[in-house]
Write a protein that holds these residues in place. Structure first.
Motif, PDB file in Angstrom:
ATOM      1  N   ARG A  31       1.156  -0.848  -0.001  1.00  0.00           N
ATOM      2  CA  ARG A  31      -0.030   0.038  -0.044  1.00  0.00           C
ATOM      3  C   ARG A  31       1.120   0.680  -0.164  1.00  0.00           C
ATOM      4  O   ARG A  31      -0.075   2.277  -0.291  1.00  0.00           O
ATOM      5  N   GLU A  40      -2.679   0.257  -5.308  1.00  0.00           N
ATOM      6  CA  GLU A  40      -4.109  -0.063  -5.150  1.00  0.00           C
ATOM      7  C   GLU A  40      -4.628  -1.623  -5.334  1.00  0.00           C
ATOM      8  O   GLU A  40      -5.568  -1.969  -6.141  1.00  0.00           O
ATOM      9  N   GLY A  62      -4.529  -3.115   5.281  1.00  0.00           N
ATOM     10  CA  GLY A  62      -5.498  -3.129   3.998  1.00  0.00           C
ATOM     11  C   GLY A  62      -5.911  -4.141   2.890  1.00  0.00           C
ATOM     12  O   GLY A  62      -5.832  -3.441   1.573  1.00  0.00           O
TER      13      GLY A  62
END
Length: 90
Positions: A31, A40, A62
Motif C-alpha cells: 500500500r 492499489e 489494507g
C-alpha cells in the motif's frame, strides 16, 4: 513482493502467518508503493487466523477481504473473481 513489482497482478492472495514477513507487514509495504497500479492491487488475506479481531486487523492493514482456512476452493474462487472484476476495482 518481487513478483508484484516485476509483473502485473490482478489480485494478491496472501497468508498472514509467513516465515520471513507476516502478511500485515507485506500489505502495508504494498500500500505504500509509489506506483498506484501496484499499491492499489486488490488483496485477500487467506489465513488460519479466523477470529473477528484478525479480520478487523486484516482489513485495517489494507486487505479488501479476509478468508479463514480451511476454505472451499469454490469460495476462494468467488472471492478472487469478485476482487478481479472491473466494477470492484478502486
Amino acid at each position: 513482493m518481487e513478483h508484484l513489482l516485476a509483473e502485473p497482478v490482478d489480485v494478491l492472495i496472501c497468508d498472514i502467518g509467513m516465515p520471513d514477513e507476516d502478511g500485515f507487514s507485506l500489505i502495508r509495504r504494498v500500500r505504500a508503493l509509489d506506483d498506484i497500479r501496484k499499491s492499489e492491487v486488490a488483496a485477500v488475506a487467506l489465513t488460519a487466523y479466523a477470529r473477528l479481531e484478525d479480520r478487523t486487523e486484516a482489513i485495517r492493514a489494507g486487505f479488501q477481504n479476509h478468508v479463514p482456512k480451511p476454505v472451499e476452493p469454490a469460495e476462494l474462487l468467488a472471492v478472487v473473481q469478485g476482487l478481479a472484476s472491473p466494477r470492484s476495482k478502486r
